[in-house]
Design a protein around this motif. Sequence first.
Motif, short mmCIF file in Angstrom:
data_model
loop_
_atom_site.label_atom_id
_atom_site.label_comp_id
_atom_site.label_asym_id
_atom_site.label_seq_id
_atom_site.Cartn_x
_atom_site.Cartn_y
_atom_site.Cartn_z
N THR A 11 0.93 -1.16 0.08
CA THR A 11 0.01 0.05 -0.01
C THR A 11 0.90 1.18 0.19
OG1 THR A 11 -1.56 -1.12 1.17
CG2 THR A 11 -1.80 1.16 1.10
N ILE A 12 0.65 2.13 -0.93
CA ILE A 12 1.42 3.46 -1.12
C ILE A 12 0.33 4.46 -0.49
CG2 ILE A 12 2.57 5.18 -2.49
CD1 ILE A 12 3.55 2.61 -4.11
N LEU A 13 0.64 5.21 0.46
CA LEU A 13 -0.09 6.50 0.82
C LEU A 13 0.72 7.50 0.27
CD1 LEU A 13 -1.12 5.52 4.65
CD2 LEU A 13 -2.44 5.13 2.25
N ALA A 14 0.06 8.15 -0.72
CA ALA A 14 0.85 9.53 -1.41
C ALA A 14 0.29 10.92 -0.65
CB ALA A 14 0.60 9.59 -2.75
N THR A 15 1.11 11.37 -0.04
CA THR A 15 0.76 12.83 0.75
C THR A 15 0.95 14.09 0.11
OG1 THR A 15 2.85 12.91 2.10
CG2 THR A 15 0.89 11.49 2.84
N GLY A 16 1.69 13.85 -1.19
CA GLY A 16 2.32 15.19 -1.72
C GLY A 16 3.55 15.14 -1.73
N GLY A 17 4.12 16.56 -1.91
CA GLY A 17 5.61 16.94 -1.60
C GLY A 17 5.94 16.96 -3.34
N THR A 18 7.34 17.12 -3.05
CA THR A 18 8.17 17.27 -4.35
C THR A 18 8.07 16.26 -5.39
OG1 THR A 18 9.53 18.69 -3.40
CG2 THR A 18 10.55 17.72 -5.32
N ILE A 19 7.79 15.03 -5.07
CA ILE A 19 7.89 13.83 -5.60
C ILE A 19 6.52 14.06 -6.65
CG2 ILE A 19 6.50 12.35 -4.05
CD1 ILE A 19 8.24 10.06 -5.05
N ASP A 20 5.57 14.36 -6.03
CA ASP A 20 4.31 14.57 -6.98
C ASP A 20 4.16 16.11 -7.84
OD1 ASP A 20 3.49 11.96 -6.20
OD2 ASP A 20 2.58 12.73 -4.29
N LYS A 21 5.16 16.78 -7.72
CA LYS A 21 4.83 18.19 -8.14
C LYS A 21 5.04 17.98 -9.78
CE LYS A 21 5.82 21.14 -4.50
NZ LYS A 21 6.68 22.15 -3.71
N PHE A 22 4.43 18.89 -10.58
CA PHE A 22 4.66 18.97 -11.92
C PHE A 22 4.59 20.74 -12.31
CE2 PHE A 22 0.17 19.10 -11.39
CZ PHE A 22 -0.36 19.81 -12.43
N TYR A 23 5.27 20.85 -13.27
CA TYR A 23 5.08 22.24 -13.98
C TYR A 23 3.81 22.46 -14.51
CZ TYR A 23 9.54 23.74 -12.39
OH TYR A 23 10.76 23.92 -11.78
N SER A 24 2.71 23.48 -14.13
CA SER A 24 1.47 23.57 -14.72
C SER A 24 1.51 24.64 -16.10
CB SER A 24 0.68 24.41 -13.90
OG SER A 24 0.99 25.84 -13.55
N ALA A 26 0.76 27.23 -16.53
CA ALA A 26 0.74 28.78 -16.19
C ALA A 26 2.26 28.89 -15.52
CB ALA A 26 -0.35 28.90 -14.83
N GLY A 27 3.11 27.74 -15.47
CA GLY A 27 4.41 27.96 -14.82
C GLY A 27 4.76 27.84 -13.53
N THR A 28 3.62 27.27 -12.66
CA THR A 28 3.76 27.17 -11.34
C THR A 28 4.09 25.65 -10.95
OG1 THR A 28 1.45 26.93 -11.23
CG2 THR A 28 2.38 29.09 -10.80
N LEU A 29 4.62 25.54 -9.81
CA LEU A 29 4.80 23.89 -9.48
C LEU A 29 3.43 23.65 -8.45
CD1 LEU A 29 8.67 23.71 -8.39
CD2 LEU A 29 7.12 22.25 -9.97
N ASP A 30 2.73 22.59 -9.11
CA ASP A 30 1.75 22.27 -8.71
C ASP A 30 1.92 20.62 -7.90
OD1 ASP A 30 0.46 24.75 -9.00
OD2 ASP A 30 -0.25 24.08 -10.78
N ILE A 31 0.94 20.36 -7.24
CA ILE A 31 0.80 18.87 -6.71
C ILE A 31 -0.16 18.15 -7.66
CG2 ILE A 31 0.29 16.96 -5.02
CD1 ILE A 31 2.71 18.83 -4.20
N GLY A 32 0.38 17.11 -8.41
CA GLY A 32 -0.48 16.24 -9.26
C GLY A 32 -0.83 14.90 -8.70
N LYS A 33 -1.38 13.86 -9.56
CA LYS A 33 -1.89 12.79 -8.98
C LYS A 33 -0.39 12.07 -8.56
CE LYS A 33 -1.09 10.12 -13.32
NZ LYS A 33 -1.21 8.98 -13.94
#
Length: 160
Positions: A11-24, A26-33
């Motif tokens: 089981t993987i519980l994904a809480t976000g953080g840098t690992i889940d970031k992507f560039y939108s 709009a040019g911002t770093l956002d949390i994705g899936k």
Amino acid sequence: MSTIKNPDVITILATGGTIDKFYSVAGTLDIGKPAAHDVLSRVLTDIRFDIRALIGKDRAELVAALNAVEHDQVLITHGTDTMSESARYIAEHAELGSKVVVLTGAMQPAVMAHSDAGFNLGAAISALNLLEPGVYISMSGRIFPAHTVRKDRARGIFEG
């Protein structure tokens, strides 16, 4: 010496953080899936991964989600800035029983070419197979018990 466990399900519980970031766009770093979906889709294994997004949950909600997990091997992807504090909180408040819990993350988003995400996820999955029940952090090829680890922000590494 540890007993090697070869789980059918992690089981993987994904809480976000840098690992889940992507560039939108709009040019911002956002949390994705959860990045674990993409990274692990390229791996040849018969382990099934039950990936659950817990983005925006606080530590108490994370512990509640962890307590509800049926399997004994749980990987938590987490932001590196507060990973040590969360690991200690989990160790003190979760009902672990026979669970092995390993937190990991990345210094660069998984979507970037030079990310450490894949390496850290692989190392954390291996750690789940070898460690005794408890809470650990696996980063940069090293494993630390929850109560002894801290992030050296100046060097960008964890140490015990």
